[in-house]
Design a protein around this motif. Structure first.
Motif, mmCIF file in Angstrom:
data_model
loop_
_atom_site.group_PDB
_atom_site.id
_atom_site.type_symbol
_atom_site.label_atom_id
_atom_site.label_comp_id
_atom_site.label_asym_id
_atom_site.label_seq_id
_atom_site.Cartn_x
_atom_site.Cartn_y
_atom_site.Cartn_z
ATOM 1 N N LYS A 182 0.769 -1.456 0.067
ATOM 2 C CA LYS A 182 -0.078 -0.173 0.265
ATOM 3 C C LYS A 182 0.784 1.240 -0.109
ATOM 4 N N GLU A 183 2.110 1.056 -0.170
ATOM 5 C CA GLU A 183 3.217 2.214 -0.415
ATOM 6 C C GLU A 183 3.124 3.097 0.896
ATOM 7 N N PHE A 184 3.100 2.500 2.033
ATOM 8 C CA PHE A 184 3.406 3.499 3.365
ATOM 9 C C PHE A 184 5.154 3.695 3.267
ATOM 10 N N LYS A 185 5.288 4.892 3.679
ATOM 11 C CA LYS A 185 6.865 4.977 4.108
ATOM 12 C C LYS A 185 7.317 4.431 5.434
ATOM 13 N N GLU A 186 6.613 3.940 6.481
ATOM 14 C CA GLU A 186 7.322 3.375 7.497
ATOM 15 C C GLU A 186 6.049 2.708 8.271
ATOM 16 N N ILE A 187 6.393 1.878 9.398
ATOM 17 C CA ILE A 187 5.683 1.064 10.138
ATOM 18 C C ILE A 187 6.072 1.512 11.625
ATOM 19 N N ILE A 188 5.194 1.978 12.131
ATOM 20 C CA ILE A 188 5.620 2.211 13.764
ATOM 21 C C ILE A 188 5.037 1.112 14.456
ATOM 22 N N PHE A 189 6.164 0.261 14.912
ATOM 23 C CA PHE A 189 5.950 -0.912 15.534
ATOM 24 C C PHE A 189 5.874 -1.000 17.212
ATOM 25 N N SER A 190 6.033 0.654 17.836
ATOM 26 C CA SER A 190 5.992 0.676 19.174
ATOM 27 C C SER A 190 6.995 0.113 20.101
ATOM 28 N N ARG A 191 6.609 -0.161 21.374
ATOM 29 C CA ARG A 191 8.016 -0.245 22.263
ATOM 30 C C ARG A 191 7.881 -1.627 22.849
ATOM 31 N N THR A 192 7.264 -2.688 22.338
ATOM 32 C CA THR A 192 7.214 -4.134 22.924
ATOM 33 C C THR A 192 7.736 -4.859 22.423
ATOM 34 N N ALA A 193 8.295 -6.156 22.709
ATOM 35 C CA ALA A 193 8.879 -7.268 22.070
ATOM 36 C C ALA A 193 10.024 -6.657 21.004
ATOM 37 N N LEU A 194 11.225 -5.980 21.685
ATOM 38 C CA LEU A 194 12.000 -5.169 20.909
ATOM 39 C C LEU A 194 12.791 -6.173 19.938
ATOM 40 N N GLU A 195 13.252 -7.301 20.301
ATOM 41 C CA GLU A 195 14.394 -8.072 19.844
ATOM 42 C C GLU A 195 13.744 -8.549 18.423
ATOM 43 N N ILE A 196 12.428 -9.076 18.766
ATOM 44 C CA ILE A 196 11.714 -9.943 17.634
ATOM 45 C C ILE A 196 11.460 -8.832 16.359
ATOM 46 N N LYS A 197 11.081 -7.692 16.733
ATOM 47 C CA LYS A 197 10.787 -6.524 15.677
ATOM 48 C C LYS A 197 12.166 -6.412 15.069
ATOM 49 N N THR A 211 13.374 -2.573 32.947
ATOM 50 C CA THR A 211 14.513 -2.240 31.959
ATOM 51 C C THR A 211 14.345 -3.717 31.096
ATOM 52 N N VAL A 212 14.835 -3.647 30.034
ATOM 53 C CA VAL A 212 14.689 -4.700 28.853
ATOM 54 C C VAL A 212 16.022 -4.923 28.412
ATOM 55 N N ASP A 213 16.432 -6.000 28.862
ATOM 56 C CA ASP A 213 17.821 -6.417 27.957
ATOM 57 C C ASP A 213 17.525 -7.028 26.886
ATOM 58 N N TRP A 214 17.874 -6.473 25.548
ATOM 59 C CA TRP A 214 17.681 -7.269 24.171
ATOM 60 C C TRP A 214 18.855 -6.741 23.216
ATOM 61 N N LYS A 215 19.140 -7.440 22.449
ATOM 62 C CA LYS A 215 20.317 -7.544 21.215
ATOM 63 C C LYS A 215 19.433 -6.921 19.981
ATOM 64 N N GLU A 216 20.161 -5.854 19.608
ATOM 65 C CA GLU A 216 19.576 -5.435 18.081
ATOM 66 C C GLU A 216 19.965 -6.321 17.192
ATOM 67 N N ARG A 217 19.188 -6.691 16.045
ATOM 68 C CA ARG A 217 19.545 -7.414 15.072
ATOM 69 C C ARG A 217 19.569 -6.531 13.769
ATOM 70 N N ASN A 218 20.273 -7.152 12.588
ATOM 71 C CA ASN A 218 20.192 -6.498 11.424
ATOM 72 C C ASN A 218 19.949 -7.969 10.437
#
Length: 383
Positions: free
Chosen positions: A322-337, A372-379
């Protein structure tokens, strides 16, 4: 020269100025329609007010405030049973049970106010500080003393506007980031997204999709949302109660009211297994941004079918199409997002306790209020 604007505080959306949506159209979460949803189906422990800022007769800013009475909550979230969680509950009940926000506690992102192009942001924030004092007085007059006042969720670029005397005694905080997924302009289909993933995350995608075989996903219309209301609420409440921390629970009719009011700007997707509703997610179109809203699922099936991860992939696929520019996924489940490609965006807020002694100790207390949430950023993307 005036250092603040004049203002009006509204209890009901039918009191809003005719031209409210001239500014509300810039952010759906401050539009008259979304504020109507808050009016009709806010959480039971929440009282909302809507604020207009004026320069002479001209509407130059709109804002929302929410008062939370945490004494009305049966649970703050049952997942964490550690000592720290018990201390948090004790602090909230004893010293911080009445919270006044300038902003929206149900969302992540800069949704506190919208200003016209000619408005002075510092002047607007000064005015909103006066509004907060006025609201504190209003609540005190009905026997509800505000303990904490907070201005919530601002981007780093907005922070200079708060470097004024009115905020000198406020504690500046930075909580869990807003997970934001940027969609490159050249992506046209879900396949473009899949092709951009590294092998490890393409394999994750394939595994998740394979696990979901047998699940039927479909868009629900208003009549179906009403028909499934009890099940929908049970699925939502299960997820909400298992969160590490909650300051509200939605009203049972919330999703119905969202659909009735926002119509095509509110999307509700149900997930069915053997004709039984086992999960759902919701999205709100906000200009060129797609905001993820609330969801729910049956946890036993979620794990087996990787349902949550599949929901994230579905949201990405729809938003690309639908050609959106971004998705705001908010602040839960940081690592899976993060594993599907969302990036953390820091959000800041300002907090003040009504007791001057406690206010000086807020920097010590705050870590207990915000888990506090410990999480690892993925790429997940190819280098």
């Amino acid at each position: 020269m005036e250092t603040t604007y004049s203002y009006e505080i509204y209890n009901h959306t039918d009191q809003l100025p005719q031209n409210w949506n001239d500014l509300g159209s810039k952010n759906i979460f401050l539009s008259k329609e979304y504020l109507e949803i808050l009016e009709k189906s806010a959480p039971l422990n929440m009282t909302c007010h809507f604020i207009g800022l004026f320069e002479k007769q001209d509407l130059v800013g709109i804002a929302v405030s929410q008062f939370l009475d945490l004494n009305k909550l049966e649970s703050f979230g049952d997942r964490d049973q550690c000592i720290k969680a018990h201390i948090r509950k004790l602090i909230l009940k004893k010293f911080s049970s009445h919270v006044l926000l300038i902003g929206n506690n149900m969302l992540t992102g800069q949704n506190a106010y919208v200003l016209s192009e000619k408005a002075d942001p510092v002047k607007a924030i000064r005015t909103l500080k006066k509004v907060a004092e006025n609201l504190k007085y209003k609540f005190k007059s009905i026997g509800k003393k505000v303990h904490i006042t907070t201005f919530k969720d601002f981007h780093h670029g907005s922070l200079n506007n708060f470097k004024i005397d009115e905020f000198k005694t406020n504690y500046k905080y930075c909580i869990q980031p807003n997970m934001t997924f940027s969609i490159p302009a050249h992506w046209k289909t879900e396949q473009d997204y899949i092709d951009s993933l590294s092998k490890k995350y393409r394999d994750q995608y394939k595994r998740a999709r394979k696990k979901a075989i047998g699940i039927e996903k479909r868009k629900l219309h208003l009549e179906e949302i009403i028909a499934y209301e009890e099940t929908i609420y049970d699925l939502y409440a299960h997820v909400a109660r298992n969160a590490p921390f909650n300051t509200f629970f939605l009203a049972k009719n919330h999703f119905r009211v969202c659909k009735e009011t926002l119509k095509d700007n509110f999307l509700f997707y149900g997930y069915f297994l053997d004709t039984k509703l086992i999960g759902f997610n919701t999205l709100i179109k906000n200009g060129k941004s797609m905001d993820t809203y609330f969801l729910g699922y049956d946890d036993s099936i979620q794990r087996e079918k990787m349902l949550y991860l599949n929901m994230l992939y579905d949201m990405i696929a729809y938003s690309i199409k639908k050609e959106f520019k971004e998705i705001i996924f908010s602040r839960t489940a940081l690592e899976i997002k993060s594993s599907v490609g969302a990036k953390p965006v820091e959000m800041f807020g300002f907090m003040e306790h009504s007791n001057p002694y406690i206010n000086k100790q807020v920097y010590r207390i705050f870590p207990y209020l915000e888990p506090t949430v410990d999480w690892k950023e993925r790429n997940p993307f190819k280098e």
